[in-house]
Design an enzyme around this catalytic site. Structure first.
Site, mmCIF file in Angstrom:
data_model
loop_
_atom_site.group_PDB
_atom_site.id
_atom_site.type_symbol
_atom_site.label_atom_id
_atom_site.label_comp_id
_atom_site.label_asym_id
_atom_site.label_seq_id
_atom_site.Cartn_x
_atom_site.Cartn_y
_atom_site.Cartn_z
ATOM 1 N N SER A 175 53.421 45.403 43.881
ATOM 2 C CA SER A 175 53.129 46.823 43.707
ATOM 3 C C SER A 175 53.974 47.662 44.660
ATOM 4 C CB SER A 175 51.644 47.092 43.995
ATOM 5 O OG SER A 175 51.371 48.472 44.142
ATOM 6 N N TYR A 188 43.996 45.857 49.041
ATOM 7 C CA TYR A 188 44.855 45.687 47.868
ATOM 8 C C TYR A 188 46.325 45.687 48.278
ATOM 9 C CZ TYR A 188 47.175 46.934 43.439
ATOM 10 O OH TYR A 188 48.002 46.975 42.337
#
Length: 283
Positions: A175, A188
């Site tokens: 990401s 995350y």
């Protein structure tokens, strides 16, 4: 794609594509396939919706047979399988929890039993929980995020490698948050940073076996994870802080995976592609 407005909306994890308004764009019917992945076997996690769905459809168009692993979003998964079959390919649906090593082994076994091998392993599924402060992070969510996002990649890669030959490919979804951080997605972002390190390290580990390992680091993409993770107002603003000032669509990310899955990227391993709306990341 530039004109889509996202109205405020919320869901519960893991989220459903069927309830999203508007639904993500996961297919380009005008795409002309050339058979680059004819007879290849793809194993993809989180392939029922969002980025995974778009990738599964695109790779199927190029001739691959697809094993889609997902948690419990059966309606989304059925729609993905239907589209794959409409494009003339085969799709095996495998529901279950990739945070459990036993299930990961079983999912790989089901794929090998059905298709004989795995040529392309795509570790894509992820989970996130927003927390304003580090003190707000619930231990249960912290552990779950690491189990789903990074532990599963170890489990699945270990299980799949004995069934992958020279020339096979592994693609991991990281990401943009791995590079620029996220103040409200600390755990995350940490898992996504771990995925970058995992990708680089695994690529070196497997290079002599002629198995390439690369990654994709999407920016803000319109997937079920967004309304299932954020409040309604934040969901409606998703992607507007990128240089392109809009959310991305899964169909815009899928070609990165196709490139990495084919011989077009034969001189690349340990690398990460960045479909992120123009955000500059160093690394």
């Amino acid at each position: 794609m530039n004109d889509q407005t996202i109205p405020p909306q919320e869901q519960k994890l893991p989220g459903s594509e069927q309830a999203m308004d508007p639904k993500p764009i996961t297919d380009d019917p005008s795409y002309k396939a050339t058979g680059k992945l004819k007879d290849k076997i793809v194993f993809i996690t989180g392939g029922d919706s969002g980025i995974g769905k778009a990738v599964a459809i695109l790779l199927a168009k190029e001739g691959a047979r697809i094993a889609v692993v997902y948690l419990n979003e059966h309606e989304d998964a059925d729609e993905t399988r239907s589209l794959i079959e409409q494009y003339g390919s085969q799709c095996l649906l495998i529901p279950g929890d990739i945070s459990k090593e036993a299930f990961c082994k079983e999912a790989v076994k089901q794929t090998v039993d059905a298709f004989g091998r795995i040529d392309i392993l795509i570790n894509n599924a992820a989970e996130q929980h927003e927390a304003k402060e580090i003190t707000d992070i619930e231990t249960e969510n912290l552990i779950r995020t690491f189990e789903v996002n990074i532990f599963s990649m170890f489990y699945l890669t270990k299980a799949a490698l004995p069934h992958m030959k020279e020339g096979s490919v592994i693609i991991n979804t990281t990401s943009v948050t791995a590079y620029k951080g996220s103040p409200e997605l600390l755990d995350y972002s940490s898992t996504k940073g771990a995925i970058v390190a995992f990708t680089r390290s695994l690529s070196q580990n497997l290079v002599k076996k002629n198995i390439r390992v690369n990654g994709v680091a999407p920016g803000p993409i319109w997937t079920p994870l967004i309304p299932a993770s954020f409040d309604a107002e934040k969901t409606s603003e998703h992607g507007k802080k990128t240089p392109m000032e809009r959310v991305g669509q899964p169909v815009e990310v899928a070609p990165c995976y196709l490139f990495l899955a084919t011989n077009d990227s034969s001189y690349m391993t340990g690398q990460v592609l960045h479909p992120d709306g123009g955000t500059i990341v160093n690394g």
